[in-house]
Structure formats: C-alpha cells, structure tokens
Write a protein that holds these residues in place. Sequence first.
Motif, short mmCIF file in Angstrom:
data_model
loop_
_atom_site.label_atom_id
_atom_site.label_comp_id
_atom_site.label_asym_id
_atom_site.label_seq_id
_atom_site.Cartn_x
_atom_site.Cartn_y
_atom_site.Cartn_z
N GLY A 17 0.75 -1.25 0.00
CA GLY A 17 0.00 0.00 0.00
C GLY A 17 0.78 1.29 0.00
N ASP A 66 -0.27 4.49 -2.11
CA ASP A 66 -1.21 5.49 -1.60
C ASP A 66 -0.46 6.74 -1.14
N TYR A 74 -5.40 2.29 -10.62
CA TYR A 74 -5.11 1.99 -9.21
C TYR A 74 -6.22 2.53 -8.31
N ARG A 75 -6.68 1.70 -7.37
CA ARG A 75 -7.79 2.08 -6.48
C ARG A 75 -7.39 2.00 -5.00
N GLY A 76 -6.13 1.85 -4.71
CA GLY A 76 -5.69 1.79 -3.32
C GLY A 76 -5.53 0.37 -2.82
#
Length: 261
Positions: free
Chosen positions: A92, A95, A256-258
């Motif tokens: 992650g 982010d 990308y969505r996290g």
Amino acid sequence: MFYVSMFFQYMGQYMKTRLQYRADLVVEILSDLLNQAVNLVFILVVFGHTQLLAGWSKDEIIFIYGFFLVPYAIFSSFFNIWDFNDRYIVKGEMDRILTRPIHSLFQIILERIELESLFGAVTGLIVIFYAGSSIGLEIAWYDPILFIVFAIGGALAYGAIFIAIASIGFWSDAKNSIMPMMYNIGNYGRYPVDIYNKVIRFVLTWILPFAFVGVYPAAYFLGKKEWYAFSFATPIIGLIFFMIAVVIWNQGVKRYRGAGN
C-alpha cells in the motif's frame, strides 16, 4: 526546474543516509564488483575451450560485456524497482506516493536510487579499455560522445522494460512477479545476438530490446559495419520504449484504487 530541484534534494538526502553506514556501503560496492568479476571469469572459461564464438573473438565479447556494464550501472542506480509490486501495491505504499504533487514514477525512482551501483560503470570502462587495447581499436574525437549517447539509450531501453513490467502490478496485485525471470533474460544482452536462434534474436531486438544495451551499440566501436544501423538506432529505440513504458505506467496509475484493508 521543479523536478531538477527535487532530483538534487533527493540526491543530497541519499548521500547523507548512505554515508551514515560506510561499512555497509563498502561491502555493497565490493559485492557488485565481485559479481561482475564472476561474469567476466565465465567468459574467459568459455574461451578456454574455443577461439571464436559465432565469429566473435574473446576480446570482442569482453568489450561487449564491458560496454554492457555501463548502461546497466545507470539502470541499476536509477531504475531499482524490482520489488515495486510487493512494496508499493501489496503493502500500500502507492497510496502515499499519490498524495504528493510530483509524478509517481519519478518519485519512486528517486526513492529507490542506489548511486553506489554507478561504480559498475567504472568497472565497465576498465574492461572496455583493456579489451580495446588488446584489439587495437582506434578512437575518433566523436566516439566519446557517441559512447555517452549509446549508453544512455541502452539504459533507457533497459529501464523501459522493467517499468512496463512493474506496471503490471496495477492490474494484478499478486505478491509474486516475473521480475526475477526478466533480470535473468536481461543477461542475454551481454553476448552477441547472432549466437542465438532467429526467434530469440527477434525478441531481444524488438520485444525485449536487451540487445540494445550491449551488443548493438558496442558493435559500432568494434567496427562491425553490418550492425551499424542497429548501433545508431540505440538511442531512438531507448527513447521510444521508455515513452511507451511511461504511457503504460500512467494508464496503470489511473486504474489503481488503493490497497484497501
């Protein structure tokens, strides 16, 4: 100018960090030099059993290997993204990257720089001068300029391949990736492409252009006129593939969505 300023700020912070652990830095440099020496010994062992390899002499192949080390050192210093999928997608950290007002790829490259890898370029130059003197190569006034252009082109081609592969992580967040396999395939660029069959030669030229990192640009300095067109295409191929890789990266970032929970 903003990106130039950011580049030098990252360089400054990196040097401060690395110089805090000088022993670790020295060990890492020696480890890289040892790895390069092992590869050179392998070439010498091969030529202990033959005089020519597909028409290439020992000194010519050593020259190609030396040239390969220069763009590879640039690549290793500024495109150290082999663990991108695991670190930035699975864990992650992407982010965090996307919250900052700077291109994500540029930021990741700066975060992962390893300037000590540039010592590989020094080794490459030593190998080149050794092999070149053994062959009796003559240097024209413009050859150093072409050398720099070819080396940068080769580094861009090498970097483009791994940026494109890293971008796959935006579509597939699996922890495992094909990076290790691709690093092994990249070693094929250290040797003349005409020792391989036509399929491998095509792949190394037009799909995974590792041949533009070593043999094609080196062929110019070795006077292999049949390869001159490929030699002078090196910076063009490097730039084209790099631009394609950046486009793929940008499309991946949009997807990308996290990391989620």
